[in-house]
Scaffold this active site. Sequence first.
Site, PDB file in Angstrom:
ATOM      1  N   ASP A 986       0.648  -1.367  -0.149  1.00 26.36           N
ATOM      2  CA  ASP A 986      -0.023  -0.108  -0.093  1.00 26.36           C
ATOM      3  C   ASP A 986       0.792   1.115   0.103  1.00 26.36           C
ATOM      4  O   ASP A 986       0.641   2.293   0.774  1.00 26.36           O
ATOM      5  CB  ASP A 986      -0.996  -0.036   1.177  1.00 26.36           C
ATOM      6  CG  ASP A 986      -1.997  -1.368   1.127  1.00 26.36           C
ATOM      7  OD1 ASP A 986      -2.120  -1.658   0.195  1.00 26.36           O
ATOM      8  OD2 ASP A 986      -2.490  -1.456   2.383  1.00 26.36           O
ATOM      9  N   ASP A1007      -0.420  -3.882  -4.242  1.00 29.32           N
ATOM     10  CA  ASP A1007      -1.482  -3.006  -3.888  1.00 29.32           C
ATOM     11  C   ASP A1007      -0.561  -1.517  -3.378  1.00 29.32           C
ATOM     12  O   ASP A1007      -0.927  -0.719  -2.765  1.00 29.32           O
ATOM     13  CB  ASP A1007      -2.199  -3.309  -2.558  1.00 29.32           C
ATOM     14  CG  ASP A1007      -3.095  -4.444  -2.778  1.00 29.32           C
ATOM     15  OD1 ASP A1007      -3.384  -4.931  -3.937  1.00 29.32           O
ATOM     16  OD2 ASP A1007      -3.623  -5.007  -1.679  1.00 29.32           O
TER      17      ASP A1007
END
Length: 1013
Positions: A986, A1007
């Site tokens: 992330d 991600d």
Amino acid sequence: MRSFFVAALAALAAAQDTTTSSSTDPTSSSSASASLISTSTASSLSTSSASPSSSSPPSSSVTPSSSVAASKTNSASGSVVTVAQDGSGQFTAINAAVSFAQVSGFPTVSVLPGTYSETVVIAGTQTVTIAGPSASSYAANQVVVAAAPTGTAGVVSFNTQKSTGVTFRNINITNTLSPAGGKAPAVTMYGMNMAFYNCALISTGTGVYTASFGTTLISGSYIEGPDKLLYNYVTLYVYKSTIVPTGGSANIFFGQGYQTAGVWYNSSIVVDSSSIQQKAGLTNSYVYLASPNGNYTAAIFRGSNLGSLIAPTGVRTTVCNYVAVYGEYANTGAGAMSSSNSASRVAACDQSLTASQVSGYTIDQLFGHGFSGYSSYDTTWIDSSVLQSIQSSDASQVGSVSSSAIISSSTVSSSSASTSSASSASATSSLDGSLSQVQSSTASAPSGSSTDSASSSPSSSIASSSSGSSTDAGSSTLSASTSSAQLTTSSSASAAAVTVGPTSAQFSDIGAAVTFAQNSAIPSVIVLAGTYSAFIIAGTQTVTISGPSATAVSDNQVVITSSGTAGSLVIGSSGAKGATFRYLNLTNTATTAAGPAVAMRGLNMAFYGCALVSSALNVYTASYGITLLANSYVEGPDKLFANYPTVYAFNTAIVPTGSSASILYSKGALIGGVNYNATLVLDSGSVSAKAGSAASNVYLATPNGAFGYLTAIFRGSSLGSLVSAGGVYSTSCSVATTFGEFGTTGAGSYSNNVATRGSASCDYQLSASQVSAYTIDQVFGNAYSPYSNKDTTWIDADVLSAIQSADASQLASASSAVPSPTSTSASASASGSASVTCPTPTPSATLVVSQNATGCQYPNVTAAVAALPNDSKPYTISIMAGTYTEQFSITRNGKVTLIGETDFANDYTQNKVRIQISNGVLTSAGQDEITPVINAKKTNDNSGLAVYNIDFKNTFPQTKNTAALAADFYGANIAAYGCSFVGFQDTLLANKGTQVFSNSYIEGSIDFIWGFR
């Protein structure tokens, strides 16, 4: 079922023979004959002159039986719809008739004699009166509505919150469900301006009258049920009626308040000129006038006859644990408050009211303070003869009350207010001598005084000396001087103050007194000398709680003590505002885990001349809000200020008693996508060792975990040798913090520990410009949402003046205030730069961040961003080469531009500035947004953010299902040029808005670019 009605009506007849004016316990008369309801035309029962029938509406206001017995027609008359079981009216059922009347605009439904086995549901909003034949009393009523509805519905119920002006006259309503202890309302009410005249409400289950908001008058009527007769969200005035609880240990009123739009509204009843009596043949006892089912309830019994079945305490003994106003005025009977039971009543927080206090519970005041959307002072909808009778009766009550019977108006003698030296010594000795070092010094107190209320609050005058000795502050020389004007209680207590004391006072418990004061809009609680138990403030009304005035906290005569994790003082409502404490010593003797002296929350809280002492952790713990400590004393072994505080401590002594203790141990919070700092400012105070203590290596502040967002500023204060050489804990550089000193003195100050402060520990020496961001208005104005508030008018005027004077004096006398490490400070001194005055940042100037900050430069990005005014104007921050370990957020209005030093603009491979942090959380925790190096939320004005040539790296190691963001951008017009964003999971959260990343680099394992549409 027929036998149940016979018994019920027999009880009505017996009740009618009891007057409400007798000074003795009411006794039941013989049962009425069963023939009372054997025909459709029962004869009227004679009643005494004091019976409710004396105030019943005149028969002319209802359609008399002679006129409603008209022959059946095909259509209703112009104003009346008739109900008759024999078909002689337009309807044979009341429910159908009411529905027709409301839809068709008929104001009256006239019901002919009979027992109607149905439920009546009021579904319309049209004003309507439902009336049986006129009768001399409710026992003589010829109309009975009886049913056993399932669930908790009433025989009469309202299914719209907009119902207004529904009136019942001369009708007896009975729920026959017999639910074995469950609810079985006769009426479930919802709406405004409802009235019952000369009616009976009877049930074999709980909640005879159950309300979900609205305003109701019950006059000249009868209410019978086993328990919780008046239930739920009630605003009800009961006048000249008979209340008959049939269960042992029953509660007449069982209600709870309601919060809407952040405001609490009371569930309230007033029982006026009525009687509470036992049903013939029963022996039930210990009936309670009221019991709270939650905070914010009020129950007033005035001019009524209370039978011997009433419990000695009057109300449930749990009342004192709630925000409630339960009181009596001019009652009679064996169950009324008297000299023999007043002690148990007051101990249970059932109060004897003054004429002034009871005036707040007239019928117009009660309805005017109803629940939101249902309150109205208008009383024109009430039958005029009934309203006139209520007003006359209340005036008569006030006129007949002897002043000697009013506890609240008794004069508290000065002799009872004064304490012997033994008492004073006892109150002080409970602090184990810990306050002996807080005493008057040579610092002078400013003249003048300020009061919190016109007549009773003590004044407070705080010494404003900010000079500190360069020697070790081994024992505090902090002035605790206060105004010499003593708080006295020799004058009569009035509506402006409530008194608390072991004897000769209105209350013996502080919590009960505060609850009463807040619910009665009384601004002050005066506490006489003594030792008291812990208390909770659950209300939101502004209130000042004061002990006798003193010149130092060691002279305080009021001690509030506890031993446990709850706290000696607990603020129980997040909506609390404006609670002020003067001359009180709050102590917690717990020795394990947390033992707060104060558990605080709320807005505009203040302590003047108080001591907060604990033998355990977390002396002062906060769940948001803003607090001022002035001329006070704080002592504890570790984590003296904990959780989520915003505290400004002025002229206050802080005394850590444990080695390696932390004064501030906290972290910020993410609220609405914005990070807010936990903050402590100590101004003109001291950090010193307790006499005889060997405490050492004390940290001014320690971050609680990796989240950071913590601010600790020490200005104009004396820091003793027990303070750690680094000032703050070693992890401070790894999280987003702002730790600084300005004008501190003593062996533990910055000036005496230059080599181990600054960039070495991230405890910096602030410049005059930087410290100007931490004035009291700025600190409170940047508090947690929604508690931020720059207004300072609530602060004692003398204290505020002393704070401002002390801060101005600090600035005037400051030598070089440079946020820099040792080498830079030495260089600046050698070059003859004796003083640096930094201007307030302007859009035309560029703020400079440098690891070797000099002059008006900033040591990190966090400090530079904090210095930016929130004025919606654009600002630029230039960051010199280096690696900065910090986490920061940008939320201000107005564009911000961050420019990293580089020789190759727009080329991330040549960047010289890196900002990094190691921070990760499990994705299942849903807290990804606490991890990024930079968190920019620009949703309020979409002014944008521009970032040039900066590397953002989250160094948290790769861990399964663990988010470790480098950046979180939220808003329009955000752009990054020649930047890099590095992490594992992330990495870059392009949250919402329009964003551009040009010539940049983004790295991650999973991600690593994500966001929302």
